[in-house]
Each structure stands twice: as C-alpha cells, then as structure tokens.
Design a protein around this motif. Structure first.
Motif, PDB file in Angstrom:
ATOM      1  N   ALA A   1       0.859  -1.181   0.000  1.00  0.00           N
ATOM      2  CA  ALA A   1       0.000   0.000   0.000  1.00  0.00           C
ATOM      3  C   ALA A   1       0.898   1.234   0.000  1.00  0.00           C
ATOM      4  N   VAL A   2       0.627   2.167  -0.903  1.00  0.00           N
ATOM      5  CA  VAL A   2       1.424   3.385  -1.003  1.00  0.00           C
ATOM      6  C   VAL A   2       0.484   4.584  -0.912  1.00  0.00           C
ATOM      7  N   PHE A   3       0.680   5.409   0.121  1.00  0.00           N
ATOM      8  CA  PHE A   3      -0.106   6.633   0.261  1.00  0.00           C
ATOM      9  C   PHE A   3       0.720   7.785  -0.291  1.00  0.00           C
ATOM     10  N   ILE A   4       0.118   8.583  -1.203  1.00  0.00           N
ATOM     11  CA  ILE A   4       0.828   9.679  -1.862  1.00  0.00           C
ATOM     12  C   ILE A   4       0.036  10.965  -1.644  1.00  0.00           C
ATOM     13  N   PRO A   5       0.574  11.908  -0.872  1.00  0.00           N
ATOM     14  CA  PRO A   5      -0.133  13.169  -0.652  1.00  0.00           C
ATOM     15  C   PRO A   5      -0.279  13.968  -1.938  1.00  0.00           C
ATOM     16  N   ALA A   6      -1.266  14.841  -1.984  1.00  0.00           N
ATOM     17  CA  ALA A   6      -1.499  15.700  -3.147  1.00  0.00           C
ATOM     18  C   ALA A   6      -0.239  16.498  -3.464  1.00  0.00           C
ATOM     19  N   GLY A   7       0.036  16.648  -4.774  1.00  0.00           N
ATOM     20  CA  GLY A   7       1.168  17.455  -5.211  1.00  0.00           C
ATOM     21  C   GLY A   7       2.519  16.770  -5.120  1.00  0.00           C
ATOM     22  N   THR A   8       2.540  15.466  -4.804  1.00  0.00           N
ATOM     23  CA  THR A   8       3.792  14.723  -4.708  1.00  0.00           C
ATOM     24  C   THR A   8       4.081  14.024  -6.036  1.00  0.00           C
TER      25      THR A   8
ATOM     26  N   PRO B   1      -1.683  11.041   6.241  1.00  0.00           N
ATOM     27  CA  PRO B   1      -0.268  11.405   6.328  1.00  0.00           C
ATOM     28  C   PRO B   1       0.092  12.583   5.432  1.00  0.00           C
ATOM     29  N   GLU B   2       1.038  13.398   5.878  1.00  0.00           N
ATOM     30  CA  GLU B   2       1.505  14.529   5.098  1.00  0.00           C
ATOM     31  C   GLU B   2       2.712  14.176   4.255  1.00  0.00           C
ATOM     32  N   ARG B   3       3.267  12.991   4.463  1.00  0.00           N
ATOM     33  CA  ARG B   3       4.421  12.514   3.707  1.00  0.00           C
ATOM     34  C   ARG B   3       4.069  11.196   3.020  1.00  0.00           C
ATOM     35  N   PRO B   4       4.788  10.844   1.945  1.00  0.00           N
ATOM     36  CA  PRO B   4       4.547   9.547   1.308  1.00  0.00           C
ATOM     37  C   PRO B   4       4.793   8.393   2.279  1.00  0.00           C
ATOM     38  N   VAL B   5       3.993   7.361   2.153  1.00  0.00           N
ATOM     39  CA  VAL B   5       4.093   6.188   3.026  1.00  0.00           C
ATOM     40  C   VAL B   5       4.047   4.932   2.158  1.00  0.00           C
ATOM     41  N   HIS B   6       5.005   4.041   2.329  1.00  0.00           N
ATOM     42  CA  HIS B   6       5.034   2.764   1.603  1.00  0.00           C
ATOM     43  C   HIS B   6       4.978   1.644   2.626  1.00  0.00           C
ATOM     44  N   LEU B   7       3.912   0.858   2.574  1.00  0.00           N
ATOM     45  CA  LEU B   7       3.682  -0.199   3.559  1.00  0.00           C
ATOM     46  C   LEU B   7       3.621  -1.560   2.874  1.00  0.00           C
ATOM     47  N   ARG B   8       4.381  -2.503   3.397  1.00  0.00           N
ATOM     48  CA  ARG B   8       4.329  -3.884   2.907  1.00  0.00           C
ATOM     49  C   ARG B   8       3.466  -4.687   3.881  1.00  0.00           C
ATOM     50  N   ILE B   9       2.308  -5.128   3.394  1.00  0.00           N
ATOM     51  CA  ILE B   9       1.317  -5.744   4.274  1.00  0.00           C
ATOM     52  C   ILE B   9       1.416  -7.257   4.149  1.00  0.00           C
ATOM     53  N   ARG B  10       1.980  -7.905   5.152  1.00  0.00           N
ATOM     54  CA  ARG B  10       2.171  -9.358   5.122  1.00  0.00           C
ATOM     55  C   ARG B  10       1.062 -10.111   5.854  1.00  0.00           C
ATOM     56  N   ASP B  11       0.397  -9.455   6.775  1.00  0.00           N
ATOM     57  CA  ASP B  11      -0.650 -10.104   7.562  1.00  0.00           C
ATOM     58  C   ASP B  11      -1.948 -10.174   6.760  1.00  0.00           C
ATOM     59  N   ALA B  12      -2.501 -11.383   6.622  1.00  0.00           N
ATOM     60  CA  ALA B  12      -3.687 -11.585   5.791  1.00  0.00           C
ATOM     61  C   ALA B  12      -4.893 -10.811   6.320  1.00  0.00           C
ATOM     62  N   GLN B  13      -5.051 -10.727   7.618  1.00  0.00           N
ATOM     63  CA  GLN B  13      -6.188 -10.001   8.187  1.00  0.00           C
ATOM     64  C   GLN B  13      -6.085  -8.506   7.878  1.00  0.00           C
ATOM     65  N   THR B  14      -4.870  -7.965   7.981  1.00  0.00           N
ATOM     66  CA  THR B  14      -4.676  -6.550   7.677  1.00  0.00           C
ATOM     67  C   THR B  14      -4.937  -6.273   6.201  1.00  0.00           C
ATOM     68  N   GLN B  15      -4.525  -7.191   5.330  1.00  0.00           N
ATOM     69  CA  GLN B  15      -4.825  -7.066   3.901  1.00  0.00           C
ATOM     70  C   GLN B  15      -6.335  -7.043   3.670  1.00  0.00           C
ATOM     71  N   ALA B  16      -7.023  -7.968   4.333  1.00  0.00           N
ATOM     72  CA  ALA B  16      -8.477  -8.069   4.155  1.00  0.00           C
ATOM     73  C   ALA B  16      -9.186  -6.819   4.670  1.00  0.00           C
ATOM     74  N   GLU B  17      -8.674  -6.225   5.742  1.00  0.00           N
ATOM     75  CA  GLU B  17      -9.284  -5.002   6.269  1.00  0.00           C
ATOM     76  C   GLU B  17      -9.226  -3.880   5.229  1.00  0.00           C
ATOM     77  N   LEU B  18      -8.067  -3.693   4.599  1.00  0.00           N
ATOM     78  CA  LEU B  18      -7.939  -2.635   3.600  1.00  0.00           C
ATOM     79  C   LEU B  18      -8.816  -2.925   2.389  1.00  0.00           C
ATOM     80  N   THR B  19      -8.792  -4.161   1.915  1.00  0.00           N
ATOM     81  CA  THR B  19      -9.628  -4.521   0.768  1.00  0.00           C
ATOM     82  C   THR B  19     -11.103  -4.276   1.078  1.00  0.00           C
ATOM     83  N   GLY B  20     -11.525  -4.603   2.291  1.00  0.00           N
ATOM     84  CA  GLY B  20     -12.918  -4.380   2.677  1.00  0.00           C
ATOM     85  C   GLY B  20     -13.292  -2.912   2.707  1.00  0.00           C
ATOM     86  N   ILE B  21     -12.406  -2.072   3.226  1.00  0.00           N
ATOM     87  CA  ILE B  21     -12.677  -0.627   3.261  1.00  0.00           C
ATOM     88  C   ILE B  21     -12.798  -0.082   1.841  1.00  0.00           C
TER      89      ILE B  21
END
Length: 262
Positions: free
Chosen positions: A58-65, A91-111
C-alpha cells in the motif's frame, strides 16, 4: 464515478494507459491518493526516492507529490483518489507499507470495496458513509504505520534531502533553472545533490530534473493543442529551437512528430 466528495476509485492499470512513455512519466495529482497493489511487481519513484513494490503493498501519496511507475507484467490493484474529503487526518508525507498479515490485507480490501460501493451508488446518507469509511482508512493507515518502518519517511539525511529536492523540482521545474539553483536552495553542493539522487532513486539530479520537464512536455504535446513555442516558453526553454533540439535529443523525435503520433 464522481460525487460531491470527489472520491474516485479505479484500476491501477488505467493510470498507465496511453503508451510506454505515459506509463513511466513523472506525474502528480491535486488529490491525496492510495495505491493498493494486489498482484505483480515493479518500481515506484515517490518524492525523489525509488523502491520496488510487490503484491500487498500500500502506497499513500499526498497531493502534489511527484511519482512514477515502472510496472512489471500482470500488475493489478486499485487507485483511490480521496478528492475533497474533510475530517479524517491522512499522512503529510509519502508512506510505503508492505502488508504481510492476511487479516490486515483483508481489512484494507474491505474498506476499499465499501468506498467503491458508496461512490458508485446513490443511497441515502452516501456522503456521510463515504466520510465514515474514509475515517476507517485513516485509522487503518495510522495503525499499520505504527507497526512498520516507513522507509520513504525515514530520518536519514539523504532521504530528507531527496524529498526536499523533489518538492522544489515540482514547484520550479518550469522555470528553466538548473541543478545549481536547487543545490543552493537546499544548502548543498551540486555534486552532493547528484550523489544523493543517485543513491536514493538511481539517477543524477540533472536527469531527475530533465525527466520531470520532458514528462510535462510530452503531456502538453499529447493532451493539449498549445503551440510548440508556447510549451517551450512555459517550460523555461530559451527558445522554441532550443526546446526542439533538446526534445529531439531526449525523446528521439521532434515535438511535432511526437504530437502527430499521439
């Protein structure tokens, strides 16, 4: 489908349509966005730092980046543009997250699935529901960021300098100023800035600056009817002739030929 909040979801593959040059072009958006890669791998340059990505990143990219893709085969995922949402802190800065936990992956997919359903629908309370799910996304990001070291926002001096350089380039790339101007603004030598850029994103400072400038030139040629001389002036070139020679040297064809082909 766009509504009052301006929220939009689309397959990541749609962001790279229009030819190889567009897929790898530096870009920025006026909206915060989240890229959720579910399959495949590639390379992503965000805020002056390049790193690989794979499935369940998951990569969060703020506006204008500024960022750019290098996609491998069979890359799938979702791009979420957060539009004009108000309330949830992101977040106000870029964030790169490597999601290895299946439950955490499912939470994001569900949202994301629920946001897609609300954005595409027209049910009562839609806007409040979108805000609520955006709030859950904000909490999800906060919790996962606490568990993982975010390399793009690390406190290393090199990454901080690369990020600041990227922000300055996005602001001033159209002025025609060279690397020495940015180095002076950042309080370092051109040699040091180039060394840091090579370390963080694999290209020199001048190559990074040129890529942003010529990415914008290609976009303007392909997507607008502006005359070549106007594009040259807007990008800070001394003359249309100089712009044409520089474009030919970097892109392998003249601006007019590129426009004709796109």
């Amino acid at each position: 489908m766009m509504h009052d909040t301006g929220i939009r979801l689309s397959p990541i593959s749609l962001l790279t349509q229009g030819g190889r040059w567009r897929a790898g072009a530096m870009r920025s958006y006026s909206s915060d966005q989240l890229l959720w890669f579910t399959r495949g791998q590639g390379r992503l340059t965000v805020g002056g730092t390049a790193r690989g990505f794979g499935a369940h990143n998951a990569v969060f990219i703020p506006a204008g980046t500024m960022y750019a893709f290098e996609l491998g085969a069979q890359v799938f995922g979702t791009a979420l543009f957060l539009g004009r949402l108000s309330g949830p802190p992101f977040p106000e800065r870029p964030v790169h997250l490597r999601i290895r936990d299946a439950q955490t992956q499912a939470e994001l997919t569900g949202i994301l699935d629920q946001l897609q359903r609300e954005a595409d629908g027209d049910r009562p309370g839609r806007e409040r529901s979108i805000q609520a799910y955006a709030g859950l996304l904000s909490v999800w990001l906060e919790r996962v960021m606490q568990q993982q070291e975010d390399d793009l926002a690390a406190n290393s001096a090199s990454r901080r300098l690369a990020r600041r350089f990227s922000e300055l380039v996005e602001k001033d790339f159209h002025t025609g100023r060279g690397v020495s101007y940015y180095a002076e603004r950042l309080g370092v030598t051109s040699t040091h800035l180039t060394r840091v850029c090579k370390q963080t994103c694999g290209s020199t400072a001048s190559e990074f600056l040129a890529e942003r400038k010529f990415s914008e030139a290609r976009r303007l040629l392909a997507d607008t009817r502006k005359p070549v001389k106007q594009i040259a002036a807007e990008l800070g070139f001394a003359s249309p002739a100089y712009f044409t020679r520089a474009f030919q040297g970097r892109c392998g064809q003249s601006p007019r030929s590129f426009r004709t082909g796109h």
